[in-house]
Motif scaffolding. Structure first.
Motif, PDB file in Angstrom:
ATOM      1  N   ARG A 139      -3.515   3.961   5.325  1.00 46.98           N
ATOM      2  CA  ARG A 139      -2.670   4.993   4.723  1.00 46.98           C
ATOM      3  C   ARG A 139      -3.596   6.065   4.165  1.00 46.98           C
ATOM      4  O   ARG A 139      -4.440   5.753   3.322  1.00 46.98           O
ATOM      5  CB  ARG A 139      -1.832   4.392   3.597  1.00 46.98           C
ATOM      6  N   GLU A 152      -7.297  10.600  -0.278  1.00 48.82           N
ATOM      7  CA  GLU A 152      -7.197   9.178  -0.598  1.00 48.82           C
ATOM      8  C   GLU A 152      -6.916   8.353   0.648  1.00 48.82           C
ATOM      9  O   GLU A 152      -6.277   8.834   1.581  1.00 48.82           O
ATOM     10  CB  GLU A 152      -6.032   8.941  -1.573  1.00 48.82           C
ATOM     11  N   GLU A 186      -6.043   4.000   1.808  1.00 51.45           N
ATOM     12  CA  GLU A 186      -5.991   2.560   1.570  1.00 51.45           C
ATOM     13  C   GLU A 186      -6.101   1.892   2.927  1.00 51.45           C
ATOM     14  O   GLU A 186      -5.443   2.316   3.886  1.00 51.45           O
ATOM     15  CB  GLU A 186      -4.680   2.158   0.875  1.00 51.45           C
ATOM     16  N   TYR A 231      -5.956  -1.922   4.723  1.00 45.97           N
ATOM     17  CA  TYR A 231      -5.638  -3.333   4.530  1.00 45.97           C
ATOM     18  C   TYR A 231      -6.101  -4.144   5.726  1.00 45.97           C
ATOM     19  O   TYR A 231      -5.880  -3.739   6.880  1.00 45.97           O
ATOM     20  CB  TYR A 231      -4.131  -3.523   4.311  1.00 45.97           C
ATOM     21  N   ALA A 249      -8.972  -5.619   1.234  1.00 39.17           N
ATOM     22  CA  ALA A 249      -8.415  -4.272   1.239  1.00 39.17           C
ATOM     23  C   ALA A 249      -9.341  -3.347   0.463  1.00 39.17           C
ATOM     24  O   ALA A 249     -10.092  -3.785  -0.411  1.00 39.17           O
ATOM     25  CB  ALA A 249      -7.019  -4.274   0.612  1.00 39.17           C
ATOM     26  N   CYS A 306      -9.378   0.692  -1.410  1.00 36.21           N
ATOM     27  CA  CYS A 306      -8.662   1.906  -1.799  1.00 36.21           C
ATOM     28  C   CYS A 306      -9.665   2.904  -2.351  1.00 36.21           C
ATOM     29  O   CYS A 306     -10.559   2.545  -3.117  1.00 36.21           O
ATOM     30  CB  CYS A 306      -7.630   1.619  -2.890  1.00 36.21           C
ATOM     31  N   SER A 311     -10.137   7.155  -3.718  1.00 37.03           N
ATOM     32  CA  SER A 311      -9.618   8.482  -4.006  1.00 37.03           C
ATOM     33  C   SER A 311     -10.767   9.429  -4.310  1.00 37.03           C
ATOM     34  O   SER A 311     -11.621   9.130  -5.147  1.00 37.03           O
ATOM     35  CB  SER A 311      -8.669   8.448  -5.204  1.00 37.03           C
ATOM     36  N   GLN A 342     -12.243   0.782  -4.712  1.00 36.86           N
ATOM     37  CA  GLN A 342     -11.487  -0.393  -5.134  1.00 36.86           C
ATOM     38  C   GLN A 342     -11.482  -1.404  -3.990  1.00 36.86           C
ATOM     39  O   GLN A 342     -11.116  -1.067  -2.873  1.00 36.86           O
ATOM     40  CB  GLN A 342     -10.043  -0.025  -5.480  1.00 36.86           C
ATOM     41  N   TYR A 343     -11.837  -2.621  -4.306  1.00 36.30           N
ATOM     42  CA  TYR A 343     -11.973  -3.648  -3.259  1.00 36.30           C
ATOM     43  C   TYR A 343     -11.235  -4.917  -3.654  1.00 36.30           C
ATOM     44  O   TYR A 343     -11.481  -5.476  -4.720  1.00 36.30           O
ATOM     45  CB  TYR A 343     -13.464  -3.935  -3.048  1.00 36.30           C
ATOM     46  N   PHE A 350      -8.032  -6.245  -7.585  1.00 36.57           N
ATOM     47  CA  PHE A 350      -8.856  -5.174  -7.047  1.00 36.57           C
ATOM     48  C   PHE A 350     -10.048  -4.939  -7.977  1.00 36.57           C
ATOM     49  O   PHE A 350      -9.881  -4.812  -9.193  1.00 36.57           O
ATOM     50  CB  PHE A 350      -8.051  -3.886  -6.886  1.00 36.57           C
ATOM     51  N   ARG A 397      -1.839  -6.636  -2.582  1.00 35.88           N
ATOM     52  CA  ARG A 397      -0.788  -5.914  -3.294  1.00 35.88           C
ATOM     53  C   ARG A 397       0.330  -6.852  -3.713  1.00 35.88           C
ATOM     54  O   ARG A 397       0.876  -7.591  -2.882  1.00 35.88           O
ATOM     55  CB  ARG A 397      -0.202  -4.802  -2.419  1.00 35.88           C
ATOM     56  N   GLN A 402       3.258  -2.879  -5.058  1.00 31.20           N
ATOM     57  CA  GLN A 402       2.911  -1.464  -4.910  1.00 31.20           C
ATOM     58  C   GLN A 402       4.148  -0.687  -4.468  1.00 31.20           C
ATOM     59  O   GLN A 402       4.242  -0.242  -3.328  1.00 31.20           O
ATOM     60  CB  GLN A 402       1.766  -1.290  -3.902  1.00 31.20           C
TER      61      GLN A 402
END
Lengths: 373, 373, 373, 373
Positions: free
Chosen positions: B158, B264, B266, B268, B273, B275, B277, B285-286, B298, C259, C262
């Motif tokens: 995403r 940004e 994300e 998965y 995962a 993330c 920004s 973020q992991y 995360f 998640r 989310q």
């Protein structure tokens, strides 16, 4: 052709490199600045000096920093050596009529700092000390908001500078914990948050502090079973009173597992509040009192062109400055002060003031009582 | 003496300045690099060219970029002009045997990009395109984690790049919305997130897109009551399929009120995962699957020495890189590719691939159907 | 003595329990409400029914939900069984003149939902469907800000509901992936974000969707080597157009490793923007356009007494509501609608509208084209 | 039929209501618990008592709390009146053999608290005090991680409880600032963070504190021009030493503009660190030392079924508990202690320990020296 100013740097470590890089970057970001000419670099190691000259484009390298004193091409000397050497070098540079930038802490004691300050003020040279974090555009905003009364009367300050680079008890005894070097968490990193509190709120008049050594011994060498007693603080906690009437707390901690750069503060006033963390230093959190409750809250301000001199680095908001950019601002302001005779900040006087608070905290902790400055 | 490489920059705007600054910074951060020698700067405005030469230390300024082609001291040409000029300049530079750095988007269409790519590959010059955000050390980590299988099989992506600089309908019609300039939110900023998706996950094989013009007319000049129809997108939404088998979504939006740099993503996977920004680009973020539930979550990874080439800028974690540092990494990698014959990234081929996706999205939106690349 | 309303609950799983708990909590938080009297609970398992009766204080337990229909003490029936049973139960309850609360999704198809809606509207019973997240006080604020024009003209919506409870391919084939149960990530959790988009922005007129099955087979039983093909989506991506003129994207994903909840959206308008995440559902981020750039940014609004009906739960801001409190608000509004004849939301009509979008997305994905509703 | 326990509540304000609500919720969330039977509610106001009885289903209402003492149906008495009344009521309830829940602070002084504790322990009744925040599942996790050694040796604690409800100097003089009510920021909210520090790290042995009155006078009535001097603290700062060897800081502040619930702590140990904020109380940040630097960082743990008794409220992670749920856990644990004779926490002894620290801080501040407990 842009006019130049001759610069020499003593020391080629973390900060020596940061200075060289910053001096080189000044004219890019500050087109009206004098252009620093990297005249000379000095280091005890000949290889270190040569390599720094090569990397950063200094015209010459030397292992004898005293040769810089007589060099008429050198107008500015940057001192980035261990703290115990600052006094001798700074006094010599001042005596030679050089403008002096010195890394923090300026000296292991307020007495030394005072002597350095007096010499500089008598000689009327320009001085600056490397409290780089306050060069952040959003901290200039914070200071301005406080000074202008946008936060109302300030009621409270909470500050901390915590990292973890000395958390491991097996890090050997070395200059970082040698009291001769202005060592200890408070003297080494705590002075950043002490200085930041002064930058924002002004003079401190009283200190009540407790310092603590978490790692009470360290190996004399890596892996050695012989250990030496550590006498400086790993953690320092201060309760301070500001001349303006409010009070606050300050913590310095270099044994805070997991923290890389927790240099943070919160300031509360009758009309608003500000929160800042160096971990996200392109942001400032702002609460404005008196708004409609249903939509009130802390606003995350992102650094951008509205926050000078952000725009000197990039014209668009949200792009963010890095640590080295803060150092560039610092050097640009220093050079501007030399050129225009304007005051610089933080100068040796300010560094002495910071060191006075550090010294008072050490005494307060030892004596178990509050110290009035 | 360090060996040098002669550089010329065409254009002195936001990006011209960023290039000059980055070339100057390369040898500081990358001591083994060839040293860029700022030979010449070209701009249509003589004053602009002169000023840039003065600020950044270019040896000469010119209003005729073609004079760079014959200059044997120039080995590298950076093109930072509006997109519609890229093709002509790049083809000429390539023909003259220069290595070429071109800002993004490389061209208003994939066809143009293809021609530029073919010329460069035939001439065997080194090329690079200014997708600076992927030079971020934590994005190199992200890519490596995906490539190594640490995230398992990737199941979903995403991505978004949203800003607000075109949100105001009263911003006049200009080059930013002129289709000849590769305009539109997707072409101008969306290609960053399109490129990032390729950087992380590889080739895209299918696109289903909808583009939308929010501000359907704009004044022909500031404050004018005469308005001109805008034909490019303010918002683009893509559903994409990657060759590796997973799918994702991408949004570009330059009318996202309040957003300065919401770049940004994300990702998965079956084992984890990530993330990211750009608003906090020194962090990643992991989430690692399979951990003990009571302490899983995360993890906020802060950029530090474990993430090359962070350490080239500052040796201590938590200090943070800025936007200009990303640009410096970009230029250092470009120069290293020239010196060592190693592949660079993203080159003209990659820029063409990105442009193909942009073009496919425009077609998909117009035709109301999915496009297979 | 407060007047009462007789309630029966069918089903004693996650949601059956949540309903019982919420009905019990209604009079505490909403002192002017009719008091729900827990008359009966039905479950296929006698033990389950008995235990629920004991835990929650239902007056009687039954394994035959049809006995509720003739019970004159029961005015309200809550249906919390698997989706495939909703239609039969709801139609029977409506026929018996009961007010009906039904968990979401209301039915496996829009056709079924339509039939249920028509029956309810003809019978003039009050209905509600369990889209609990929109009962959040800060989402009521969000809706109000949009409706009042505080955000200006809305230009864009981005929504997602991602969890990871179906990420593991070894979770056996079961009701969650059985198409008869309105299964798939979109139908099961995506309808929350679809409903939220309607709650905030109104009707959707066009859908362009791609659904994807990540885990293409699942074991027929835990640990079994025999696997069965999964036909429902793990990930669904929609591009939607709203009747009001703006567009947006929606993602549903129940294989998003890491998640838990989310459920997020961002809404951009010409005068402001809102961002929300269920991961921190007592907060709403708000950007107000037109402010002074130096202090502008997204404001983190914390739920408090300014956001009805927060104060019904706790009088002080910052204390926070929990998930079960949202469910309590839902039930209180349902009961208020029964008592006062006011409209409730979301009722069966709204649930049908949501289901229409889900159905359209499935068709759009299968047909590879945009669907106009 | 589930066995019951008769409960009476004295007081019908914020906390009286919270207690009633929590008692009612206990059997829902804790099916094996004794079921609290709401026998009686007492309030000085007859209307208040009647209304509370009606809202929450108490069997009777009274304006004379002493009538509860002789009521054989009442086994538990909850005291939620102003602090100055706690001692008399608690001693009477204990004398009558009732189990007593008392809101915090238990008493205006440690001496009173000690008397109450002694009476309870002699009478062998079960007691609990309303430090609700530590009932949070993620704080139970935090405590467990510290106790088990997962964080290694603890080196440092930093705690704060800041709100803004007394920031406005025009809030009239009232019970909140009356020293007879255990008033002041430290006594009223600071005891939460003091108690939390004990909950996590155990006994405090030394206190060095400075208390400060920011709003030195307040109007005697709303809008009155007559003002009365305030003698209690708006801000209190403590430096504390724990028996286990580490030290820490604690701040209480009820004049922190913009803060609604900044109840936060950070704990650092040799093997890890934890950070918590009540502003996002369904999360706990955890750093685990010794991991691979490239993927290390603080992990955001979200409350879920792995953190008992979260699952008693909702079976799925990410759904979140609210403030009232914490209160329900508190009451359930209290009742379980009564039923099973297990220890409860925090009991009157613990409340006395907390009050001792508060008293020591007040003395330390007045005397200007550290106090050893």
């Amino acid at each position: 052709m842009r006019r130049e100013i001759g610069v020499a740097v003593i020391g080629t470590g973390f900060m020596g490199r940061a200075h060289a890089l910053a001096y080189r970057a000044v004219p890019n970001a500050f087109p009206n600045s004098l252009r620093p000419r990297l005249v000379a670099v000095a280091d005890v190691s000949e290889a270190g000096a040569q390599q720094a000259a090569e990397h950063f484009g200094f015209e010459r390298a030397t292992t004898d920093w005293r040769t810089l004193l007589d060099d008429p091409g050198v107008q500015v000397i940057s001192i980035t050596t261990p703290c115990s050497l600052h006094r001798e070098m700074a006094l010599a540079a001042i005596a030679a009529g050089k403008h002096v930038h010195c890394e923090k802490p300026i000296a292991p004691s307020a007495a030394d700092a005072f002597e350095m300050m007096e010499a500089a003020e008598t000689a009327k040279v320009v001085t600056q000390v490397g409290y780089n974090y306050i060069k952040n555009p959003v901290l200039k905003l914070a200071r301005e908001m406080i000074a202008s009364g946008e936060l109302g009367e300030i009621t409270s300050f909470r500050g901390v500078h915590a990292e973890d680079y000395m958390a491991d008890p097996e890090i050997p005894y070395g200059w970082r914990v040698d009291p001769q070097n202005g060592a200890g968490a408070l003297a080494e990193i705590g002075n950043h948050i002490v200085g930041m509190s002064r930058f924002l709120l002004g003079a401190v008049t009283q200190v009540n502090a407790q310092l603590e050594t978490v790692n009470k011994t360290r190996p004399v060498a890596p892996g050695s079973s012989e250990r030496r007693e550590v006498k400086v603080d790993d953690i320092a906690r201060l309760m301070v009173t500001f001349e303006r009437g409010c009070s606050g707390s300050i913590e310095a901690n270099w044994a805070a597992t997991g923290r890389k750069m927790q240099l943070e503060f919160e300031v509360y006033g009758t009309k608003g509040a500000l929160c800042f963390s160096q971990e996200r230093f392109n942001e400032l959190q702002y609460f404005k009192a008196g708004g409609e409750p249903r939509t009130s809250g802390f606003t995350r301000i992102e650094a951008g062109p509205a926050h000078p001199p952000y725009e000197n680095f990039t014209v668009a908001g949200g792009h963010q400055l890095g640590f080295n950019d803060l150092k560039t601002i610092e050097m640009a302001e220093f050079i501007a002060a030399i050129e225009h005779g304007t005051p610089t900040f933080p100068d040796f006087r300010e560094a002495w003031e910071i060191q006075r608070i550090v010294d008072a905290a050490i005494r307060s902790s030892a004596q178990g009582q509050r110290i009035t400055l």
